[in-house]
Design a protein around this motif. Sequence first.
Motif, PDB file in Angstrom:
ATOM      1  N   ALA A 154      -4.538  -7.577 -26.729  1.00  0.00           N
ATOM      2  CA  ALA A 154      -5.518  -6.912 -25.861  1.00  0.00           C
ATOM      3  C   ALA A 154      -4.938  -5.647 -25.241  1.00  0.00           C
ATOM      4  O   ALA A 154      -5.595  -4.592 -25.201  1.00  0.00           O
ATOM      5  CB  ALA A 154      -5.977  -7.878 -24.764  1.00  0.00           C
ATOM      6  N   GLU A 155      -3.702  -5.739 -24.750  1.00  0.00           N
ATOM      7  CA  GLU A 155      -3.078  -4.573 -24.123  1.00  0.00           C
ATOM      8  C   GLU A 155      -2.745  -3.492 -25.147  1.00  0.00           C
ATOM      9  O   GLU A 155      -2.840  -2.298 -24.848  1.00  0.00           O
ATOM     10  CB  GLU A 155      -1.809  -4.991 -23.366  1.00  0.00           C
ATOM     11  CG  GLU A 155      -2.066  -5.855 -22.143  1.00  0.00           C
ATOM     12  CD  GLU A 155      -2.935  -5.171 -21.097  1.00  0.00           C
ATOM     13  OE1 GLU A 155      -3.032  -3.926 -21.099  1.00  0.00           O
ATOM     14  OE2 GLU A 155      -3.541  -5.883 -20.278  1.00  0.00           O
ATOM     15  N   ARG A 213      -2.866 -11.753 -25.074  1.00  0.00           N
ATOM     16  CA  ARG A 213      -2.787 -10.678 -24.094  1.00  0.00           C
ATOM     17  C   ARG A 213      -2.074  -9.455 -24.682  1.00  0.00           C
ATOM     18  O   ARG A 213      -2.428  -8.321 -24.386  1.00  0.00           O
ATOM     19  CB  ARG A 213      -2.019 -11.163 -22.843  1.00  0.00           C
ATOM     20  CG  ARG A 213      -2.764 -12.162 -21.996  1.00  0.00           C
ATOM     21  CD  ARG A 213      -4.058 -11.594 -21.453  1.00  0.00           C
ATOM     22  NE  ARG A 213      -3.825 -10.320 -20.776  1.00  0.00           N
ATOM     23  CZ  ARG A 213      -4.749  -9.392 -20.580  1.00  0.00           C
ATOM     24  NH1 ARG A 213      -5.980  -9.583 -21.039  1.00  0.00           N
ATOM     25  NH2 ARG A 213      -4.463  -8.269 -19.945  1.00  0.00           N
ATOM     26  N   GLN A 254     -16.452   6.847 -27.005  1.00  0.00           N
ATOM     27  CA  GLN A 254     -16.020   7.710 -25.908  1.00  0.00           C
ATOM     28  C   GLN A 254     -16.833   8.999 -25.863  1.00  0.00           C
ATOM     29  O   GLN A 254     -17.180   9.490 -24.784  1.00  0.00           O
ATOM     30  CB  GLN A 254     -14.526   7.985 -26.038  1.00  0.00           C
ATOM     31  CG  GLN A 254     -13.683   6.729 -25.814  1.00  0.00           C
ATOM     32  CD  GLN A 254     -12.243   6.907 -26.225  1.00  0.00           C
ATOM     33  OE1 GLN A 254     -11.798   8.002 -26.550  1.00  0.00           O
ATOM     34  NE2 GLN A 254     -11.495   5.809 -26.238  1.00  0.00           N
ATOM     35  N   GLU A 302      -1.478   2.035 -19.240  1.00  0.00           N
ATOM     36  CA  GLU A 302      -1.702   1.040 -20.290  1.00  0.00           C
ATOM     37  C   GLU A 302      -0.401   0.692 -21.014  1.00  0.00           C
ATOM     38  O   GLU A 302      -0.173  -0.463 -21.391  1.00  0.00           O
ATOM     39  CB  GLU A 302      -2.745   1.541 -21.292  1.00  0.00           C
ATOM     40  CG  GLU A 302      -4.135   1.764 -20.705  1.00  0.00           C
ATOM     41  CD  GLU A 302      -4.796   0.481 -20.222  1.00  0.00           C
ATOM     42  OE1 GLU A 302      -4.240  -0.610 -20.434  1.00  0.00           O
ATOM     43  OE2 GLU A 302      -5.878   0.563 -19.621  1.00  0.00           O
ATOM     44  N   GLU A 333       1.465  -1.746 -18.863  1.00  0.00           N
ATOM     45  CA  GLU A 333       0.884  -3.082 -18.958  1.00  0.00           C
ATOM     46  C   GLU A 333       1.236  -3.741 -20.286  1.00  0.00           C
ATOM     47  O   GLU A 333       1.456  -4.958 -20.351  1.00  0.00           O
ATOM     48  CB  GLU A 333      -0.635  -3.005 -18.775  1.00  0.00           C
ATOM     49  CG  GLU A 333      -1.043  -2.601 -17.364  1.00  0.00           C
ATOM     50  CD  GLU A 333      -2.545  -2.433 -17.207  1.00  0.00           C
ATOM     51  OE1 GLU A 333      -3.271  -2.694 -18.195  1.00  0.00           O
ATOM     52  OE2 GLU A 333      -2.991  -2.031 -16.110  1.00  0.00           O
ATOM     53  N   PHE A 383      -6.936   2.687 -27.327  1.00  0.00           N
ATOM     54  CA  PHE A 383      -8.192   3.232 -26.820  1.00  0.00           C
ATOM     55  C   PHE A 383      -7.930   4.406 -25.883  1.00  0.00           C
ATOM     56  O   PHE A 383      -8.616   5.437 -25.946  1.00  0.00           O
ATOM     57  CB  PHE A 383      -8.974   2.140 -26.091  1.00  0.00           C
ATOM     58  CG  PHE A 383     -10.419   2.476 -25.837  1.00  0.00           C
ATOM     59  CD1 PHE A 383     -11.376   2.279 -26.819  1.00  0.00           C
ATOM     60  CD2 PHE A 383     -10.829   2.987 -24.613  1.00  0.00           C
ATOM     61  CE1 PHE A 383     -12.723   2.577 -26.599  1.00  0.00           C
ATOM     62  CE2 PHE A 383     -12.157   3.301 -24.375  1.00  0.00           C
ATOM     63  CZ  PHE A 383     -13.104   3.096 -25.369  1.00  0.00           C
ATOM     64  N   SER A 384      -6.929   4.261 -25.022  1.00  0.00           N
ATOM     65  CA  SER A 384      -6.616   5.340 -24.081  1.00  0.00           C
ATOM     66  C   SER A 384      -6.012   6.541 -24.795  1.00  0.00           C
ATOM     67  O   SER A 384      -6.263   7.694 -24.418  1.00  0.00           O
ATOM     68  CB  SER A 384      -5.673   4.842 -22.977  1.00  0.00           C
ATOM     69  OG  SER A 384      -4.452   4.392 -23.518  1.00  0.00           O
ATOM     70  N   LYS A 386      -3.613   7.379 -17.406  1.00  0.00           N
ATOM     71  CA  LYS A 386      -4.172   6.110 -17.874  1.00  0.00           C
ATOM     72  C   LYS A 386      -3.380   5.597 -19.081  1.00  0.00           C
ATOM     73  O   LYS A 386      -3.124   4.390 -19.196  1.00  0.00           O
ATOM     74  CB  LYS A 386      -5.644   6.297 -18.240  1.00  0.00           C
ATOM     75  CG  LYS A 386      -6.343   5.018 -18.670  1.00  0.00           C
ATOM     76  CD  LYS A 386      -6.387   3.999 -17.542  1.00  0.00           C
ATOM     77  CE  LYS A 386      -7.183   2.769 -17.944  1.00  0.00           C
ATOM     78  NZ  LYS A 386      -7.146   1.713 -16.892  1.00  0.00           N
ATOM     79  N   ASP A 440      -5.816  -1.625 -25.653  1.00  0.00           N
ATOM     80  CA  ASP A 440      -6.077  -0.718 -24.530  1.00  0.00           C
ATOM     81  C   ASP A 440      -5.264   0.571 -24.667  1.00  0.00           C
ATOM     82  O   ASP A 440      -5.745   1.661 -24.339  1.00  0.00           O
ATOM     83  CB  ASP A 440      -5.746  -1.404 -23.202  1.00  0.00           C
ATOM     84  CG  ASP A 440      -6.742  -2.493 -22.840  1.00  0.00           C
ATOM     85  OD1 ASP A 440      -7.826  -2.541 -23.467  1.00  0.00           O
ATOM     86  OD2 ASP A 440      -6.436  -3.294 -21.927  1.00  0.00           O
ATOM     87  N   ASN A 477      -8.789   8.448 -26.323  1.00  0.00           N
ATOM     88  CA  ASN A 477      -9.463   9.197 -25.267  1.00  0.00           C
ATOM     89  C   ASN A 477      -8.684  10.470 -24.932  1.00  0.00           C
ATOM     90  O   ASN A 477      -9.267  11.546 -24.741  1.00  0.00           O
ATOM     91  CB  ASN A 477      -9.590   8.318 -24.024  1.00  0.00           C
ATOM     92  CG  ASN A 477     -10.875   8.579 -23.255  1.00  0.00           C
ATOM     93  OD1 ASN A 477     -11.678   9.425 -23.618  1.00  0.00           O
ATOM     94  ND2 ASN A 477     -11.059   7.852 -22.177  1.00  0.00           N
TER      95      ASN A 477
END
Length: 257
Positions: free
Chosen positions: A190-191, A187, A149, A172, A175, A197-198, A168, A194, A201
């Motif tokens: 994966a979520e 899935r 990032q 996420e 989701e 990761f967010s 964001k 995410d 950030n």
Amino acid sequence: MHSRKNQLEALDRLLTIMDELRAQCPWDKKQTMQSLRHLTIEETYELGDAILDNNLDEVKKELGDLLLHIIFYAKIGSETKDFDIADVAHGISEKLINRHPHIYGDITVENEDQVKQNWENIKLKEGKKSVLEGVPNSLPALVKANRIQEKVAGVGFDWEEPTQVFEKVQEELSELQEEVKNQNPDRLEAEFGDVLFSMINYARFLNVNPENALERTNKKFIKRFQYLEAKAKASGKALKDMTLAEMDVFWEQAKSL
């Protein structure tokens, strides 16, 4: 603090000691870059612990251990006539000069962000095909995400406001909750990734180092849990035989320490 002359004398002393150890010590003579690698990683983490603990005496000692490793690698490099410590020092000096044109050239910058942007752009001019080439594959995932990032932000691929990043994070999380309901393991993973990761950030926008923040929480939890263990032992009980309510009494005490 020592004078530059004293500093150079200290480094010369260390170089001489390394020459002697490499020539005379059975263990030092046997070492290779490959055999030292895992030890270097361990020393780096020990330095990180000392920094987080703000133990400057330990920071000094761990920096010495890392410096020894740098000298060791350079010594091995000199034996194969590939490079020596002078090549290492000159190499990083040239890199610093080339990547700081606002100090050693005619470029003008107004803030830290422009320095970072120049740094990444210069690296691309040096032949790198991607700004992400400088992110080691073996970095721990959390540290790697933060570096990724930072790297892309250095070339302008970034959010404009912290509120956008927080939105964001909320997106996420929503989701992720959907995948919790669906119970699709792939899935769901994966979520969850995410979300992490967010969050990393968002930490960057808050000027929080996520690795340091998480490690501080790890240390806090360890301290409190070990207090809980000690109190349970003192009362003659095993944790597995205690109720959550009983354990919570000691946990609340630990939080006040």
